[in-house]
Design a protein around this motif. Sequence first.
Motif, PDB file in Angstrom:
ATOM      1  N   LEU A   6       0.796  -1.221   0.000  1.00 10.76           N
ATOM      2  CA  LEU A   6       0.000   0.000   0.000  1.00 10.76           C
ATOM      3  C   LEU A   6       0.834   1.279   0.000  1.00 10.76           C
ATOM      4  O   LEU A   6       0.537   2.216  -0.749  1.00 10.76           O
ATOM      5  N   ASP A   7       1.857   1.344   0.816  1.00 10.35           N
ATOM      6  CA  ASP A   7       2.653   2.578   0.881  1.00 10.35           C
ATOM      7  C   ASP A   7       3.317   2.894  -0.455  1.00 10.35           C
ATOM      8  O   ASP A   7       3.357   4.045  -0.884  1.00 10.35           O
ATOM      9  N   VAL A  10       0.546   4.128  -2.820  1.00 10.79           N
ATOM     10  CA  VAL A  10       0.133   5.503  -2.492  1.00 10.79           C
ATOM     11  C   VAL A  10       1.156   6.501  -3.028  1.00 10.79           C
ATOM     12  O   VAL A  10       0.795   7.526  -3.605  1.00 10.79           O
ATOM     13  N   THR A  19      -4.191   3.767 -12.658  1.00  9.21           N
ATOM     14  CA  THR A  19      -4.812   2.757 -11.790  1.00  9.21           C
ATOM     15  C   THR A  19      -6.234   2.474 -12.219  1.00  9.21           C
ATOM     16  O   THR A  19      -7.006   3.399 -12.477  1.00  9.21           O
ATOM     17  N   ASP A  21      -9.803   0.265 -11.129  1.00  8.49           N
ATOM     18  CA  ASP A  21     -10.544  -0.399 -10.052  1.00  8.49           C
ATOM     19  C   ASP A  21     -11.450  -1.422 -10.726  1.00  8.49           C
ATOM     20  O   ASP A  21     -12.304  -1.060 -11.532  1.00  8.49           O
ATOM     21  N   VAL A  33     -10.608   4.845  -4.600  1.00  5.75           N
ATOM     22  CA  VAL A  33      -9.376   5.594  -4.421  1.00  5.75           C
ATOM     23  C   VAL A  33      -9.386   6.740  -5.437  1.00  5.75           C
ATOM     24  O   VAL A  33      -9.597   6.502  -6.632  1.00  5.75           O
ATOM     25  N   ILE A  60      -6.705  -2.424  -8.639  1.00  2.00           N
ATOM     26  CA  ILE A  60      -7.184  -2.452  -7.256  1.00  2.00           C
ATOM     27  C   ILE A  60      -8.625  -2.955  -7.222  1.00  2.00           C
ATOM     28  O   ILE A  60      -9.368  -2.822  -8.195  1.00  2.00           O
ATOM     29  N   VAL A  84      -2.733  -4.247  -6.276  1.00  6.70           N
ATOM     30  CA  VAL A  84      -2.518  -3.498  -5.039  1.00  6.70           C
ATOM     31  C   VAL A  84      -2.919  -4.370  -3.851  1.00  6.70           C
ATOM     32  O   VAL A  84      -4.091  -4.724  -3.697  1.00  6.70           O
ATOM     33  N   THR A  88      -8.878  -1.446  -1.617  1.00 10.31           N
ATOM     34  CA  THR A  88      -9.429  -0.227  -1.035  1.00 10.31           C
ATOM     35  C   THR A  88      -9.677  -0.397   0.460  1.00 10.31           C
ATOM     36  O   THR A  88      -9.559   0.563   1.222  1.00 10.31           O
ATOM     37  N   ARG A  91      -6.344   0.086   2.208  1.00  6.82           N
ATOM     38  CA  ARG A  91      -5.978   1.505   2.144  1.00  6.82           C
ATOM     39  C   ARG A  91      -6.792   2.303   3.161  1.00  6.82           C
ATOM     40  O   ARG A  91      -6.258   3.166   3.858  1.00  6.82           O
ATOM     41  N   THR A  94      -5.604   2.261   6.698  1.00  3.33           N
ATOM     42  CA  THR A  94      -4.425   3.068   7.010  1.00  3.33           C
ATOM     43  C   THR A  94      -4.776   4.545   7.162  1.00  3.33           C
ATOM     44  O   THR A  94      -3.884   5.394   7.184  1.00  3.33           O
ATOM     45  N   ARG A  96      -6.784   6.292   5.040  1.00  2.00           N
ATOM     46  CA  ARG A  96      -7.015   6.926   3.732  1.00  2.00           C
ATOM     47  C   ARG A  96      -8.367   6.454   3.201  1.00  2.00           C
ATOM     48  O   ARG A  96      -8.425   5.523   2.417  1.00  2.00           O
TER      49      ARG A  96
END
Length: 107
Positions: A6-7, A10, A19, A21, A33, A60, A84, A88, A91, A94, A96
């Motif tokens: 994830l990091d 991002v 990206t 989805d 996202v 994702i 990813v 979602t 993410r 975290t 976000r």
Amino acid sequence: MREAVLDAFVADLARGAFTIDVREWDGYRAGHVPGTRSVPLPALGGALGDLPGDRTVYVICAGGTRSARAAGHLTALGMDAVSVAGGTGGRAATGRPPVPGEAVHTA
């Protein structure tokens, strides 16, 4: 099939990573996202011509299962595709949160 933590995702997204989805449109509209394009998994075949062949395509979904399947398919077709990890949901965990809104369709 490659997977992005994830990091790293991002950070790449902040630099303009392409990206998609692969959740259904209602899931995307409920929360996605920012900056991702909606390409539901069943529509992926029809969207291949709209995906860049010269850069990485991040894929994702909600948790990582559908994105792994889609990224594997794209990789088999010769694309540089990365799933990813955690999707979602990961993410959001975290701090976000996804944003609601209409789907930006690639296909």
